[in-house]
Enzyme design. Sequence first.
Site, PDB file in Angstrom:
ATOM      1  N   ASN A   1      -3.524  20.107 -19.621  1.00 17.14           N
ATOM      2  CA  ASN A   1      -3.895  19.286 -20.865  1.00 17.14           C
ATOM      3  C   ASN A   1      -3.853  20.128 -21.935  1.00 17.14           C
ATOM      4  OD1 ASN A   1      -4.284  16.948 -19.403  1.00 17.14           O
ATOM      5  ND2 ASN A   1      -6.254  17.457 -18.761  1.00 17.14           N
TER       6      ASN A   1
ATOM      7  N   HIS B   1      -3.468  13.368 -28.305  1.00 12.25           N
ATOM      8  CA  HIS B   1      -3.866  12.140 -28.044  1.00 12.25           C
ATOM      9  C   HIS B   1      -4.646  11.535 -29.154  1.00 12.25           C
ATOM     10  CE1 HIS B   1      -3.751  12.999 -23.276  1.00 12.25           C
ATOM     11  NE2 HIS B   1      -2.940  12.665 -23.587  1.00 12.25           N
TER      12      HIS B   1
ATOM     13  N   LYS C   1       1.550  11.597 -10.739  1.00 12.77           N
ATOM     14  CA  LYS C   1       0.578  10.558 -11.602  1.00 12.77           C
ATOM     15  C   LYS C   1       1.587   9.407 -11.895  1.00 12.77           C
ATOM     16  CE  LYS C   1      -2.553  13.314 -13.999  1.00 12.77           C
ATOM     17  NZ  LYS C   1      -3.079  13.741 -15.383  1.00 12.77           N
TER      18      LYS C   1
ATOM     19  N   LYS D   1       4.764  23.708 -12.704  1.00 13.73           N
ATOM     20  CA  LYS D   1       3.806  22.276 -12.444  1.00 13.73           C
ATOM     21  C   LYS D   1       3.610  22.336 -10.844  1.00 13.73           C
ATOM     22  CE  LYS D   1       3.044  17.770 -13.689  1.00 13.73           C
ATOM     23  NZ  LYS D   1       3.215  16.540 -14.383  1.00 13.73           N
TER      24      LYS D   1
ATOM     25  N   HIS E   1      -3.117  18.823 -25.411  1.00 13.06           N
ATOM     26  CA  HIS E   1      -3.418  17.249 -25.344  1.00 13.06           C
ATOM     27  C   HIS E   1      -4.505  16.721 -25.908  1.00 13.06           C
ATOM     28  CE1 HIS E   1       0.169  18.010 -22.904  1.00 13.06           C
ATOM     29  NE2 HIS E   1       0.298  16.797 -22.691  1.00 13.06           N
TER      30      HIS E   1
ATOM     31  N   ARG F   1       0.797  -1.182   0.024  1.00 15.93           N
ATOM     32  CA  ARG F   1       0.116   0.037  -0.154  1.00 15.93           C
ATOM     33  C   ARG F   1       0.743   1.448  -0.005  1.00 15.93           C
ATOM     34  NH1 ARG F   1      -3.129  -3.064   3.536  1.00 15.93           N
ATOM     35  NH2 ARG F   1      -4.705  -4.113   2.628  1.00 15.93           N
TER      36      ARG F   1
ATOM     37  N   ARG G   1      -5.615  21.479 -12.489  1.00 15.55           N
ATOM     38  CA  ARG G   1      -4.612  20.790 -13.132  1.00 15.55           C
ATOM     39  C   ARG G   1      -4.795  20.288 -14.714  1.00 15.55           C
ATOM     40  NH1 ARG G   1      -1.330  15.661 -10.102  1.00 15.55           N
ATOM     41  NH2 ARG G   1       0.027  15.268 -11.970  1.00 15.55           N
TER      42      ARG G   1
ATOM     43  N   GLU H   1      -6.364  16.616 -10.282  1.00 18.57           N
ATOM     44  CA  GLU H   1      -6.585  16.756 -11.374  1.00 18.57           C
ATOM     45  C   GLU H   1      -8.435  16.985 -11.405  1.00 18.57           C
ATOM     46  OE1 GLU H   1      -5.001  15.216 -15.019  1.00 18.57           O
ATOM     47  OE2 GLU H   1      -6.844  15.700 -16.203  1.00 18.57           O
TER      48      GLU H   1
ATOM     49  N   HIS I   1       5.616  12.048 -27.796  1.00 19.44           N
ATOM     50  CA  HIS I   1       4.429  12.747 -27.206  1.00 19.44           C
ATOM     51  C   HIS I   1       4.642  14.202 -27.322  1.00 19.44           C
ATOM     52  CE1 HIS I   1       1.308  13.559 -24.274  1.00 19.44           C
ATOM     53  NE2 HIS I   1       2.023  14.160 -23.481  1.00 19.44           N
TER      54      HIS I   1
ATOM     55  N   GLU J   1       6.664  20.043 -24.261  1.00 20.62           N
ATOM     56  CA  GLU J   1       6.043  20.169 -22.956  1.00 20.62           C
ATOM     57  C   GLU J   1       6.420  21.507 -22.370  1.00 20.62           C
ATOM     58  OE1 GLU J   1       3.646  18.902 -21.552  1.00 20.62           O
ATOM     59  OE2 GLU J   1       3.424  16.703 -22.460  1.00 20.62           O
TER      60      GLU J   1
HETATM   61  N1  LIG Z   1       3.234  10.939 -14.742  1.00 21.39           N
HETATM   62  C1  LIG Z   1       3.005  11.933 -15.730  1.00 21.39           C
HETATM   63  O1  LIG Z   1       2.653  12.927 -14.891  1.00 21.39           O
HETATM   64  C2  LIG Z   1       3.071  12.061 -17.001  1.00 21.39           C
HETATM   65  C3  LIG Z   1       3.423  13.195 -17.659  1.00 21.39           C
HETATM   66  C4  LIG Z   1       3.860  12.922 -18.767  1.00 21.39           C
HETATM   67  C5  LIG Z   1       4.254  11.935 -19.277  1.00 21.39           C
HETATM   68  N2  LIG Z   1       4.221  10.992 -18.942  1.00 21.39           N
HETATM   69  C6  LIG Z   1       4.478   9.575 -19.688  1.00 21.39           C
HETATM   70  O2  LIG Z   1       5.876   9.581 -19.752  1.00 21.39           O
HETATM   71  C7  LIG Z   1       6.184   8.744 -20.738  1.00 21.39           C
HETATM   72  C8  LIG Z   1       7.037   9.282 -21.735  1.00 21.39           C
HETATM   73  O3  LIG Z   1       8.243   9.712 -20.972  1.00 21.39           O
HETATM   74  P1  LIG Z   1       9.586  10.243 -21.972  1.00 21.39           P
HETATM   75  O4  LIG Z   1       9.257  11.161 -22.886  1.00 21.39           O
HETATM   76  O5  LIG Z   1      10.729  10.381 -20.851  1.00 21.39           O
HETATM   77  O6  LIG Z   1       9.898   8.878 -22.733  1.00 21.39           O
HETATM   78  P2  LIG Z   1      10.469   7.547 -22.468  1.00 21.39           P
HETATM   79  O7  LIG Z   1      10.659   7.143 -20.902  1.00 21.39           O
HETATM   80  O8  LIG Z   1      10.135   6.398 -23.335  1.00 21.39           O
HETATM   81  O9  LIG Z   1      12.105   7.719 -22.734  1.00 21.39           O
HETATM   82  C9  LIG Z   1      12.308   8.005 -24.301  1.00 21.39           C
HETATM   83  C10 LIG Z   1      13.665   7.301 -24.695  1.00 21.39           C
HETATM   84  O10 LIG Z   1      14.615   8.174 -24.123  1.00 21.39           O
HETATM   85  C11 LIG Z   1      15.749   7.067 -23.675  1.00 21.39           C
HETATM   86  N3  LIG Z   1      16.545   7.606 -22.589  1.00 21.39           N
HETATM   87  C12 LIG Z   1      15.895   8.120 -21.428  1.00 21.39           C
HETATM   88  N4  LIG Z   1      17.137   8.920 -20.752  1.00 21.39           N
HETATM   89  C13 LIG Z   1      18.073   9.092 -21.508  1.00 21.39           C
HETATM   90  C14 LIG Z   1      19.295   9.731 -21.503  1.00 21.39           C
HETATM   91  N5  LIG Z   1      19.733  10.300 -20.455  1.00 21.39           N
HETATM   92  N6  LIG Z   1      20.012   9.598 -22.826  1.00 21.39           N
HETATM   93  C15 LIG Z   1      19.689   8.748 -23.701  1.00 21.39           C
HETATM   94  N7  LIG Z   1      18.502   8.159 -24.005  1.00 21.39           N
HETATM   95  C16 LIG Z   1      17.551   8.469 -22.845  1.00 21.39           C
HETATM   96  C17 LIG Z   1      14.964   6.048 -23.177  1.00 21.39           C
HETATM   97  O11 LIG Z   1      15.778   4.877 -23.156  1.00 21.39           O
HETATM   98  C18 LIG Z   1      13.922   5.999 -24.120  1.00 21.39           C
HETATM   99  O12 LIG Z   1      14.239   5.159 -25.166  1.00 21.39           O
HETATM  100  C19 LIG Z   1       4.782   8.268 -21.325  1.00 21.39           C
HETATM  101  O13 LIG Z   1       4.598   6.837 -21.071  1.00 21.39           O
HETATM  102  C20 LIG Z   1       3.820   9.197 -20.707  1.00 21.39           C
HETATM  103  O14 LIG Z   1       2.455   8.877 -20.627  1.00 21.39           O
HETATM  104  C21 LIG Z   1       3.692  10.890 -17.618  1.00 21.39           C
END
Ligand SMILES: NC(=O)c1ccc[n+]([C@@H]2O[C@H](COP(=O)([O-])OP(=O)(O)OC[C@H]3O[C@@H](n4cnc5c(N)ncnc54)[C@H](O)[C@@H]3O)[C@@H](O)[C@H]2O)c1
Length: 359
Positions: A248, A255, A139, A230, A251, A117, A244, A240, A268, A181
Amino acid sequence: MSQLEVNITGKSKNYPIFILNNSLSELKNLIFNRIENHNYIIVFSEKVYKLYSKILDFPKDKIFILKDGENQKNIKNYQKIMNFVLSKKLNRQDFIISIGGGVVGDLTGFVASTYMRGINLIQVPTTLLSFVDSSVGGKTAINTKYGKNLVGSFYQPESVFININFLKTLDEKQYKSGLGEILKYAFIEKNCSDFENLNLIAYLNENFEKILKRDILILLELVEYCIKLKKYVVENDEKESDLRRILNFGHTYAHAIETFTKYKKYTHGHAVVCGIYFIFDFAYKTKLIDKEYFYLAKDLLEKFSYEKSCHININKLINLIKSDKKGSDEGIYLVIPESYANCAIKKYSFDEIKNIIGE
Ligand SMILES: NC(=O)c1ccc[n+]([C@@H]2O[C@H](COP(=O)([O-])OP(=O)(O)OC[C@H]3O[C@@H](n4cnc5c(N)ncnc54)[C@H](O)[C@@H]3O)[C@@H](O)[C@H]2O)c1
C-alpha cells in the site's frame, strides 16, 4: 519464455506465471494445452477484444465482452457473467479465462471464486499495471456505491499468461499508470525480497529512457522482477494481515485523491505516484529519511514526468484518509520510507498527520 511459480502456504498446488514474448497468435494453443479438453468461457475487455480478437482467434460462442471502465466492475456485470457461465453449464474442473486489464481480471476473478465455490481461473492480463500487480496475488473484487473493492475475495488463479507484446497497443496514460506501480516497488524493494536485489531504484534511473520507449527486453526483465517482488509478499502473507500491507506504499494518499477527483482525473498508477511524492515529503519532514535519499527519490520520480498538481485542503484530505477502509478512529497505518528501498509501517493519529502536513 520464463516461468515463475507461486507457492501459497496451505494451498496444495503451486501455480505458474508464464512471461512470454512470442507471437500473440500462439496464446490460444498455450491456453488450450493448459486446459486440455475441459470446457471454458472467456471474459474479454471490449477494447482488447476489438484489437486482438482476430489474432487470438477464440470461438465467439465462448466469449463474454465486458465494456471498459472502472464503473463496469459492478454487481450487475457480476450477475451477467455468472449467468453466462451458468448457461454454459461449466463444472468445477472447467475454466474461466480473463483477458484484459485489472478491471476485467478483478471482476472475472470474483465470478470464478464464487461459481460453484470456486472454478479454475486463468488470468491473461493485458496492461502493464495488471502484469505487475493485479494479476498476481489473488485479490478479486467489485465496486459498490459505498466504495471501491469493498466486495471481493482472495482467490488464486490456476495460471497466469503474460505476453509483453500486449503493451504495444496500450495508450501512454495507461502505460504510465503501470509504471507508477513499478516505481512503488522500487521504494519497497528490500521489504519485498530475501533474494539478491536488482537495485530497482538504480535500474530505473539507468534505463528510464528505454522504459519510456517501451524497449521490450528491458520491459521483460522489469516485469519479471516486479512479479518476483509481489510473489514474495503474497507467498508470505496471502491475506494482508502483515507484510502485504507494504504494497500500500503511496496508496493512502492515492485513494484520497482518486476519491476527491471521482476517479476521473488520475489513473490509479498516476495517483500512486502523487502518493509517493506525498509520503516522501512526510518522511522528510518527520526526519525519518535524510536529504540525500529524499532528493534521490524525487529525482527518479521526475524522470518519468508525471503531472503532479493536486491541491486538497488539509481537513478534506484528513477526512478522505479517515474514510479509507484501512484506517480506524484513532489513526491510520502509513507505509513510510525509512531507508534506501526500505519502508516501515507506522501508525499515526490524524492530529499528528495534520500537524506534520501543515508544517
Ligand atoms: N487485484 C489486485 O490485486 C489489484 C491490484 C491493483 C489494481 N487492481 C484493480 O485493477 C484495476 C485497474 O487495472 P488497469 O490499470 O489494468 O485498468 P483497466 O482494466 O481499466 O484497463 C485500462 C484501459 O486499458 C485498456 N486496455 C487493456 N489492455 C490493453 C491493450 N493491450 N492495449 C490497449 N488498450 C488496452 C482497457 O480496455 C481499459 O480501457 C482497478 O479496478 C484496480 O482496483 C487490482
